[in-house]
Design an enzyme around this catalytic site. Structure first.
Site, short mmCIF file in Angstrom:
data_model
loop_
_atom_site.label_atom_id
_atom_site.label_comp_id
_atom_site.label_asym_id
_atom_site.label_seq_id
_atom_site.Cartn_x
_atom_site.Cartn_y
_atom_site.Cartn_z
N GLN A 138 0.84 -1.20 0.00
CA GLN A 138 0.00 0.00 0.00
C GLN A 138 0.88 1.25 0.00
OE1 GLN A 138 -2.19 2.51 -0.31
NE2 GLN A 138 -3.79 1.39 0.75
N GLU A 152 -8.13 0.56 1.37
CA GLU A 152 -7.76 0.42 2.78
C GLU A 152 -8.54 1.36 3.70
OE1 GLU A 152 -3.84 0.16 5.71
OE2 GLU A 152 -3.60 0.08 3.53
#
Length: 307
Positions: free
Chosen positions: A54, A96
């Protein structure tokens, strides 16, 4: 409403299929893979691991709470994307913030698109999808572009095609990584803009970058002022100057109309904070009211609106 119920039932059915050990799908060629890949499936939040690839590293707590409240009221409108790791085990590819917000309010499941991909494909998907969909700051975007170059070996031309950005735009982001880390942090924290960074990157010596950066913050220089200061610096270098004394862009003194001068103090005294007023002789202008906290903002709002 019927369509929504049918869609949710389908998601639960596919979820049950994925929990069946006799139907463990590991590749697109496996039985029932076509029923799962690309469809929305309700997955247990506990079965999903955060993606180590990420690119986003900063999550605003207040914004996350606002998203959590929205999800509590309306549900997760846009499904997250995951890739299958093992039996009933998944890794986040994108989404996320939605994932974190859902956990905050105690949800047990979340709608998700499932993909089957290796680590390199997962990294590329995570970086590309986040660049396109998430509100990353300029440095996070630049780092994502750099990782696509270093770890996926994408050329800037290919990257331009994948993320839908002009090559010149990608180059401008990548150049920000040549700035001193202090300035990169300043961009991430909002002390200066990407425009300021693009001007500063034309200064080769990082100590001189820092010197001008401090002037930008201290004197509240605009991007145009910064560009002028950088140009003056470059001219000094060409003329043999060591460049130790960074010139600051000279601002023209603002001539306030008389009616502003007479009333500026009244505004500041009433609000008990700094008030800046700019206006032309014709009377057109703007008022800027400074505040340092959420509490002070609320106090000012009450004073002005009575609410």
């Amino acid at each position: 409403m019927a369509k929504a119920i049918k869609k949710q039932a389908l998601g639960r059915g596919l979820s049950a299929l994925l929990k069946d050990p006799n139907n463990d799908i590991q590749s697109v060629s496996d039985k029932n893979a076509d029923k799962v890949v690309g469809n929305i499936v309700e997955l247990d939040l506990e079965s999903i691991a955060v993606n180590p690839f990420q690119p986003r590293s900063n999550f605003n707590d207040e914004a996350l709470q606002e998203l959590a409240s929205s999800i509590k009221e309306l549900g997760v409108i846009q499904p997250i994307t995951v890739r299958k790791l093992d039996f009933n085990s998944y890794q986040l590819v994108s989404g996320e913030r939605r994932f974190r917000a859902s956990k905050l309010i105690g949800l047990e499941t979340i709608p998700a698109y499932i993909r089957i991909a290796n680590d390199q494909e997962s990294l590329e998907m995570a970086l590309v999808e986040n660049i396109q969909r998430q509100d990353l700051d300029p440095i996070e975007i630049a780092l994502s572009y750099q990782r696509l170059i270093d770890e996926i070996q994408l050329t800037q031309e290919k990257m331009s095609e994948r993320v839908g950005k002009k090559r010149s735009t990608i180059t401008n982001y990548l150049r920000l990584l040549r700035l001193d880390p202090i300035i990169q942090t300043g961009i991430r924290d909002g002390f200066v803009s990407m425009g300021h960074g693009r001007a500063l990157v034309n200064i080769e010596k990082q100590k001189d970058q820092i010197a001008l950066y401090e002037k930008i913050v201290g004197e509240n220089l605009s991007v145009r002022d910064t560009e002028k200061a950088v140009k003056e610096y470059q001219e000094r270098i060409l003329n043999g100057d060591a460049g130790e004394n960074i010139p600051s862009a000279k601002k023209k003194p603002s001539l306030q109309p008389e009616f502003i001068k007479e009333n500026l103090g009244s505004f500041s005294n009433y609000l008990s904070t700094k008030v800046d007023i700019k206006a032309s002789e014709k009377g057109k202008g703007k008022i800027t009211i400074a505040f340092n906290s959420k509490e002070e903002f609320s106090r000012l709002k009450k004073l002005i609106t009575g609410e």
